[in-house]
Scaffold this motif. Structure first.
Motif, mmCIF file in Angstrom:
data_model
loop_
_atom_site.group_PDB
_atom_site.id
_atom_site.type_symbol
_atom_site.label_atom_id
_atom_site.label_comp_id
_atom_site.label_asym_id
_atom_site.label_seq_id
_atom_site.Cartn_x
_atom_site.Cartn_y
_atom_site.Cartn_z
ATOM 1 N N TYR A 91 0.842 -1.203 0.000
ATOM 2 C CA TYR A 91 0.000 0.000 0.000
ATOM 3 C C TYR A 91 0.873 1.247 0.000
ATOM 4 O O TYR A 91 0.661 2.184 -0.784
ATOM 5 C CB TYR A 91 -0.918 -0.002 1.226
ATOM 6 C CG TYR A 91 -1.847 1.194 1.314
ATOM 7 C CD1 TYR A 91 -3.193 1.065 1.015
ATOM 8 C CD2 TYR A 91 -1.376 2.454 1.687
ATOM 9 C CE1 TYR A 91 -4.049 2.162 1.092
ATOM 10 C CE2 TYR A 91 -2.209 3.551 1.758
ATOM 11 C CZ TYR A 91 -3.555 3.400 1.463
ATOM 12 O OH TYR A 91 -4.391 4.489 1.524
ATOM 13 N N SER A 92 1.849 1.272 0.886
ATOM 14 C CA SER A 92 2.686 2.453 1.039
ATOM 15 C C SER A 92 3.472 2.746 -0.233
ATOM 16 O O SER A 92 3.561 3.900 -0.670
ATOM 17 C CB SER A 92 3.627 2.250 2.221
ATOM 18 O OG SER A 92 4.284 3.449 2.557
ATOM 19 N N THR A 146 2.649 5.953 -2.600
ATOM 20 C CA THR A 146 3.736 6.925 -2.727
ATOM 21 C C THR A 146 4.099 7.163 -4.184
ATOM 22 O O THR A 146 4.268 8.316 -4.618
ATOM 23 C CB THR A 146 4.966 6.434 -1.948
ATOM 24 O OG1 THR A 146 4.626 6.321 -0.561
ATOM 25 C CG2 THR A 146 6.126 7.397 -2.110
ATOM 26 N N ASP A 199 4.118 11.209 2.953
ATOM 27 C CA ASP A 199 4.307 10.486 4.212
ATOM 28 C C ASP A 199 3.585 11.173 5.371
ATOM 29 O O ASP A 199 3.050 10.510 6.263
ATOM 30 C CB ASP A 199 5.797 10.364 4.531
ATOM 31 C CG ASP A 199 6.463 9.228 3.767
ATOM 32 O OD1 ASP A 199 5.733 8.363 3.242
ATOM 33 O OD2 ASP A 199 7.705 9.211 3.682
ATOM 34 N N ASN A 256 -0.065 8.805 3.827
ATOM 35 C CA ASN A 256 0.354 7.544 4.443
ATOM 36 C C ASN A 256 0.427 7.627 5.963
ATOM 37 O O ASN A 256 0.911 6.690 6.606
ATOM 38 C CB ASN A 256 1.727 7.114 3.902
ATOM 39 C CG ASN A 256 1.668 6.695 2.444
ATOM 40 O OD1 ASN A 256 0.599 6.408 1.912
ATOM 41 N ND2 ASN A 256 2.819 6.656 1.791
ATOM 42 N N ILE A 273 -0.645 1.985 8.331
ATOM 43 C CA ILE A 273 0.292 2.314 7.249
ATOM 44 C C ILE A 273 1.453 3.146 7.758
ATOM 45 O O ILE A 273 2.561 3.090 7.220
ATOM 46 C CB ILE A 273 -0.445 3.049 6.107
ATOM 47 C CG1 ILE A 273 -1.560 2.156 5.538
ATOM 48 C CG2 ILE A 273 0.523 3.451 4.995
ATOM 49 C CD1 ILE A 273 -1.074 0.845 4.954
ATOM 50 N N ASN A 274 1.243 3.922 8.833
ATOM 51 C CA ASN A 274 2.306 4.812 9.303
ATOM 52 C C ASN A 274 3.471 4.087 9.971
ATOM 53 O O ASN A 274 4.437 4.722 10.390
ATOM 54 C CB ASN A 274 1.744 5.884 10.238
ATOM 55 C CG ASN A 274 0.939 5.307 11.390
ATOM 56 O OD1 ASN A 274 0.913 4.100 11.606
ATOM 57 N ND2 ASN A 274 0.261 6.185 12.122
ATOM 58 N N THR A 291 5.157 2.036 8.187
ATOM 59 C CA THR A 291 6.031 1.806 7.033
ATOM 60 C C THR A 291 6.925 3.025 6.806
ATOM 61 O O THR A 291 6.648 4.127 7.288
ATOM 62 C CB THR A 291 5.218 1.551 5.757
ATOM 63 O OG1 THR A 291 4.468 2.737 5.418
ATOM 64 C CG2 THR A 291 4.244 0.391 5.944
ATOM 65 N N ASP A 321 9.192 4.968 3.470
ATOM 66 C CA ASP A 321 9.208 5.022 2.005
ATOM 67 C C ASP A 321 10.438 5.752 1.501
ATOM 68 O O ASP A 321 10.953 6.675 2.146
ATOM 69 C CB ASP A 321 7.961 5.740 1.482
ATOM 70 C CG ASP A 321 6.683 5.163 2.045
ATOM 71 O OD1 ASP A 321 6.378 4.013 1.704
ATOM 72 O OD2 ASP A 321 6.012 5.865 2.836
ATOM 73 N N GLY A 369 8.407 0.792 -0.396
ATOM 74 C CA GLY A 369 7.872 0.838 0.953
ATOM 75 C C GLY A 369 8.414 -0.323 1.752
ATOM 76 O O GLY A 369 8.553 -1.433 1.229
#
Length: 441
Positions: free
Chosen positions: A32-33, A37, A52, A56, A61-62, A64, A66, A77
């Motif tokens: 996803y990330s 992105t 970010d 994200n 998700i946070n 991760t 990127d 990611g």
């Protein structure tokens, strides 16, 4: 020292076990990330830092991190550096999450696009309109209503109000403008559904057609019609849960060909009696659209020549998967003004600047409630016939997407309202009510 080594050894074992059991989830999170992105940076032109900090920046998700590669237009990611996923941007096709065996050097067919009309005013072109002031509009109330939806809780990015084909209000959050392309998520489903309306109007498709896939010929799935798929009433198994490892998250972040994600699912209900919202169903429809054309190029071009560029949604990009099928469930990007054009096409019963792309019967069909949907859903379009928004006319219908992407069409009021943002919990009922009340009959 021995105790330290023993503790370290046990910790590593525990970490390995945790990674093993959580690998599928970490895979999806990193995917996803990376995908989001790559699209945000290379398609929408935002920075990695902005993406970010905003797109994200929600749980889980946070967790991760990127990074981007400007030269190869890719984003990677990772979750705690333990698992990495990569997405690449391809001009004309958008960003795609890839596997290690994906050949990024292989030439890809891309859609042929029309040149934008930047001289004709909106909505039939992309130029600004001349100022128009309507005597029956309370502009103070209109603007105050819109202001209430712009705050930290609602996380609104854009509001656009079009009345009688004229933009009467337009507001953007910091960092966004009329030029900003925004992800529609499941508003993309209404693009996919509209293409079937166009083919039907052209006499090229029958929505009552069954025997759709070879895999269905030996059981009752052979009786499923295009109509059932358009209404998401096929009876096929599907789990649409974005918070877990589910059918939809596995499709969007693991599958190479998303049009096949639901093909092998069994029947768990009866067609026309079992409404179940499914992104897998819409991508089945994208696969059926591919079957209407002899070549891949014709399939790619049709989405733009028959609809997107035809009505001047020139900013729009519908992203493809690794098999180069359009992800018709989720991945269309466009400016708020261009999303509004799709709403206006429906408001005008399929007529665009004197040409009929589809007829009024298709609008009636697409906005007829699906059996067992409690008046909430038509053919790839959401409805208010069940009264979800109690202070809004029941004949309002809308294109809706994840995290609160909306195009609302109000036929009696001659209104199209676009709202984009990062939360689905905004008080849309109050927003719509206030806009309607600011326009005096």
């Amino acid at each position: 020292m021995k105790n330290f080594k023993r503790i370290l050894f046990l910790f590593l074992i525990a970490l390995g076990i945790a990674i093993f059991y959580n690998y599928p989830k970490l895979n999806i999170l990193a995917g996803y990330s990376a995908k989001n992105t790559a699209s945000s940076v290379f398609l929408a032109g935002r920075t990695l830092e902005f993406t970010d900090a905003n797109d994200n920046n929600f749980s889980p998700i946070n967790i991760t991190s990127d990074e981007i590669n400007i030269e190869e237009k890719s984003a990677t990611g990772s979750v705690f550096g333990l698992l990495k996923r990569k997405a690449v941007y391809r001009k004309g096709l958008g960003a795609v999450l890839i596997t290690n065996d994906f050949d990024t050097t292989k030439p890809q067919l891309t859609p042929k696009r029309s040149n934008p009309d930047n001289t004709t005013p909106f909505p039939y072109g992309n130029a600004d309109q001349k100022d128009s002031v309507f005597s029956n509009i309370d502009y103070t109330k209109l603007n105050e209503t819109i202001d209430t939806i712009f705050n930290d809780r609602n996380q609104t990015r854009s509001i656009l109000v079009v009345y009688k084909d004229h933009i009467i209000a337009e507001k953007y959050d910091t960092g966004f403008s009329k030029e900003s392309e925004q992800l529609g998520w499941s508003m993309t489903k209404s693009i996919t559904g509209t293409l079937f309306g166009i083919l039907k109007c052209q006499g090229k498709i029958d929505v009552q057609q069954n025997h759709l896939f070879p895999e269905w010929e030996n059981d009752d799935r052979k009786n499923i019609t295009i109509h059932n798929l358009l209404q998401m009433n096929s009876g096929l198994e599907w789990n649409e849960d974005y918070n877990t490892i589910s059918d939809v998250t596995k499709m969007l972040f693991l599958e190479k060909d998303m049009t096949k994600a639901q093909v092998n699912k069994p029947l768990i209900g009866k067609p026309n009696e079992t409404w179940n919202y499914s992104s897998g169903t819409t991508n089945l429809l994208s696969g059926l659209l591919r079957k209407q054309f002899n070549t891949q190029q014709e399939y790619l071009d049709f989405w733009y020549s028959a609809l997107i560029d035809k009505i001047g949604m020139n900013s729009m990009i519908v992203e493809t998967d690794m098999s180069n099928h359009f992800v018709g469930s989720s991945y269309a990007w466009a400016t708020a003004r261009d999303w509004a054009k799709l709403g206006l096409l429906y408001l005008h019963n399929g007529e665009w600047n004197g040409e009929h792309l589809f007829d009024k019967d298709w609008v009636s069909y697409a906005t007829t409630p699906t059996p067992t949907s409690n008046g909430r859903y038509g053919a790839q379009i959401w409805l208010n016939k069940g009264g979800k928004h109690p202070d809004v006319p029941k004949n309002m219908f809308s294109f809706n997407g994840y995290k609160g992407q909306n195009v609302f069409i109000l036929p009696d009021e001659d209104l199209v309202i676009v709202r984009t943002g990062l939360t689905k919990n905004a008080d849309v009922n109050t927003l719509l009510k206030g806009i309607i009340e600011s326009i005096k009959n």
